[in-house]
Design a protein around this motif. Structure first.
Motif, PDB file in Angstrom:
ATOM      1  N   UNK A 267      49.170 118.336  28.415  1.00 35.64           N
ATOM      2  CA  UNK A 267      50.281 117.381  28.379  1.00 35.64           C
ATOM      3  C   UNK A 267      51.613 118.109  28.265  1.00 35.64           C
ATOM      4  N   UNK A 268      52.655 117.461  28.712  1.00 34.48           N
ATOM      5  CA  UNK A 268      53.986 118.046  28.598  1.00 34.48           C
ATOM      6  C   UNK A 268      54.612 117.770  27.234  1.00 34.48           C
ATOM      7  N   UNK A 269      54.068 116.765  26.542  1.00 31.36           N
ATOM      8  CA  UNK A 269      54.590 116.355  25.239  1.00 31.36           C
ATOM      9  C   UNK A 269      53.409 116.150  24.294  1.00 31.36           C
ATOM     10  N   UNK A 270      53.553 116.581  23.046  1.00 31.62           N
ATOM     11  CA  UNK A 270      52.554 116.302  22.014  1.00 31.62           C
ATOM     12  C   UNK A 270      53.251 115.602  20.858  1.00 31.62           C
ATOM     13  N   UNK A 271      52.724 114.438  20.474  1.00 33.50           N
ATOM     14  CA  UNK A 271      53.265 113.650  19.365  1.00 33.50           C
ATOM     15  C   UNK A 271      52.243 113.672  18.236  1.00 33.50           C
TER      16      UNK A 271
ATOM     17  N   UNK B 143      47.082 103.290  28.787  1.00 35.86           N
ATOM     18  CA  UNK B 143      47.201 104.307  27.743  1.00 35.86           C
ATOM     19  C   UNK B 143      46.564 105.616  28.197  1.00 35.86           C
ATOM     20  N   UNK B 144      45.439 105.531  28.914  1.00 34.36           N
ATOM     21  CA  UNK B 144      44.744 106.745  29.362  1.00 34.36           C
ATOM     22  C   UNK B 144      45.604 107.553  30.334  1.00 34.36           C
ATOM     23  N   UNK B 145      46.406 106.874  31.156  1.00 33.56           N
ATOM     24  CA  UNK B 145      47.286 107.590  32.083  1.00 33.56           C
ATOM     25  C   UNK B 145      48.444 108.244  31.336  1.00 33.56           C
ATOM     26  N   UNK B 146      48.998 107.523  30.366  1.00 29.78           N
ATOM     27  CA  UNK B 146      50.086 108.090  29.561  1.00 29.78           C
ATOM     28  C   UNK B 146      49.591 109.310  28.793  1.00 29.78           C
ATOM     29  N   UNK B 147      48.325 109.255  28.337  1.00 36.29           N
ATOM     30  CA  UNK B 147      47.766 110.344  27.525  1.00 36.29           C
ATOM     31  C   UNK B 147      47.644 111.647  28.291  1.00 36.29           C
ATOM     32  N   UNK B 148      47.651 111.588  29.616  1.00 36.80           N
ATOM     33  CA  UNK B 148      47.622 112.829  30.401  1.00 36.80           C
ATOM     34  C   UNK B 148      48.962 113.553  30.331  1.00 36.80           C
ATOM     35  N   UNK B 149      50.009 112.847  29.936  1.00 37.91           N
ATOM     36  CA  UNK B 149      51.340 113.456  29.869  1.00 37.91           C
ATOM     37  C   UNK B 149      51.839 113.579  28.434  1.00 37.91           C
ATOM     38  N   UNK B 150      51.334 112.682  27.560  1.00 40.59           N
ATOM     39  CA  UNK B 150      51.733 112.699  26.151  1.00 40.59           C
ATOM     40  C   UNK B 150      50.478 112.665  25.284  1.00 40.59           C
ATOM     41  N   UNK B 151      50.190 113.762  24.616  1.00 39.57           N
ATOM     42  CA  UNK B 151      49.075 113.784  23.686  1.00 39.57           C
ATOM     43  C   UNK B 151      49.502 113.238  22.344  1.00 39.57           C
TER      44      UNK B 151
ATOM     45  N   UNK C 132      54.114 105.507  17.901  1.00 46.16           N
ATOM     46  CA  UNK C 132      53.245 104.699  18.755  1.00 46.16           C
ATOM     47  C   UNK C 132      54.007 104.109  19.928  1.00 46.16           C
ATOM     48  N   UNK C 133      55.298 103.832  19.737  1.00 43.54           N
ATOM     49  CA  UNK C 133      56.123 103.384  20.858  1.00 43.54           C
ATOM     50  C   UNK C 133      56.296 104.510  21.877  1.00 43.54           C
ATOM     51  N   UNK C 134      56.406 105.746  21.390  1.00 50.86           N
ATOM     52  CA  UNK C 134      56.589 106.891  22.282  1.00 50.86           C
ATOM     53  C   UNK C 134      55.354 107.191  23.121  1.00 50.86           C
ATOM     54  N   UNK C 135      54.204 106.671  22.709  1.00 53.84           N
ATOM     55  CA  UNK C 135      52.956 106.962  23.422  1.00 53.84           C
ATOM     56  C   UNK C 135      52.389 105.730  24.134  1.00 53.84           C
TER      57      UNK C 135
ATOM     58  N   UNK D 209      60.816 105.113  28.027  1.00 58.62           N
ATOM     59  CA  UNK D 209      60.544 105.852  29.251  1.00 58.62           C
ATOM     60  C   UNK D 209      60.018 107.246  28.892  1.00 58.62           C
ATOM     61  N   UNK D 210      58.925 107.616  29.533  1.00 63.98           N
ATOM     62  CA  UNK D 210      58.330 108.936  29.348  1.00 63.98           C
ATOM     63  C   UNK D 210      58.440 109.705  30.658  1.00 63.98           C
ATOM     64  N   UNK D 211      59.141 110.814  30.614  1.00 64.53           N
ATOM     65  CA  UNK D 211      59.353 111.641  31.808  1.00 64.53           C
ATOM     66  C   UNK D 211      59.879 110.791  32.954  1.00 64.53           C
TER      67      UNK D 211
END
Length: 286
Positions: free
Chosen positions: A163-167, A80-88, A50-53, A69-71
């Protein structure tokens, strides 16, 4: 610290009514890796996900210090919605993430919220359902899908936004062994096809053995290891409690290395292990 698509620096976290759950975490997730987070129950694995997202601490709240930091961008003050475009992110309680009536509506929901055109949405929904092995099920009601199909549907909703990352937080927890094997094969196919960085929490490591490249090991909120799989597995073997979480094949491998003094290869299947043991004329006797 090495560069990574996810970097966590000097991170401490405690929920509002708890002691410290994550204690001075410093790690980086390599781009394109298939990284597994493992450790005993209560180690802080889900909290780390959850910290990663960005969900922790900015959505759930709690006491914290440090940075995620993500990317290359901090999660601080980001939606959260903006982060979700890069991290699912797929939670262990996958049923709670399903909000629509049909499979197609579920996959298209986040795309609609981000303003994609109808034609783009149709194309992405079709491709995402195909990628997870649910072709032609766009109009299926959710109650027509099995538990395993619902989990694959959630994977499709994540894939649709590219997304570039999936958690994933224990995505196979509700599946039988055959279902778990099938799900991780699907995730591996996506990893290879798109070069997506995969981060998954899993304590049943046998399912991960063919695919894992890197491993993050937690115990009581502390980071025990973050390394390539073989090196991290070696650190786990030194700890009696963590040793039992290793894939059964690797428990055998390390035990044989201690007994024989031979350094065996990076076994990914029973077939590989048997082949190498035959080279040493190892019969298991004596």
């Amino acid at each position: 610290m090495m560069d990574g698509v996810i970097r966590i620096e000097d991170f401490y976290f405690a929920y509002k009514r708890s002691g410290i759950v994550l204690n001075n975490i410093n790690l980086a997730v390599r781009k394109g890796s298939f990284t597994v987070i493992t450790g005993p129950s209560g180690a802080g694995k889900t909290t780390l996900c959850k910290a990663m997202t960005g969900i922790i601490p900015y959505y759930m709240g709690g006491r914290y210090s440090g940075d995620v930091k993500i990317l290359g961008e901090t999660t601080k003050c980001r939606r959260i919605s903006d982060i979700a475009m890069r991290v699912g992110f797929i939670m262990e309680d996958y049923e709670s993430q399903l909000i629509s009536l049909t499979a197609g509506e579920e996959v298209s929901f986040s795309l609609l919220n981000h303003g994609f055109s109808p034609s783009e949405i149709d194309a992405r929904v079709k491709r995402a359902l195909e990628d997870v092995g649910l072709p032609g099920r766009k109009n299926y009601q959710l109650d027509e899908l099995s538990g395993g199909q619902k989990q694959r549907l959630l994977l499709a909703t994540v894939l649709a936004v590219h997304p570039e990352i999936i958690v994933l937080d224990e995505p196979a927890s509700a599946l039988d062994p055959d279902g778990a094997i099938a799900l991780y094969k699907q995730v591996s196919d996506i990893h290879k096809r798109y070069g997506t960085t995969i981060v998954t929490v899993e304590h049943r490591m046998d399912y991960m053995l063919p695919y894992v490249t890197d491993m993050i090991v937690l115990k009581e909120g502390n980071l025990v290891a973050v390394d390539a799989f073989q090196a991290a597995a070696g650190e786990m073997y030194k700890d009696g409690e963590l040793r039992m979480l290793l894939p059964s094949l690797w428990q055998v491998k390390f035990g044989l290395e201690e007994k024989t003094g031979i350094s065996f290869g990076e076994w990914r299947s029973e077939e590989e292990a048997i082949c190498e043991l035959k080279k040493y004329n190892f019969t298991g006797e004596g």
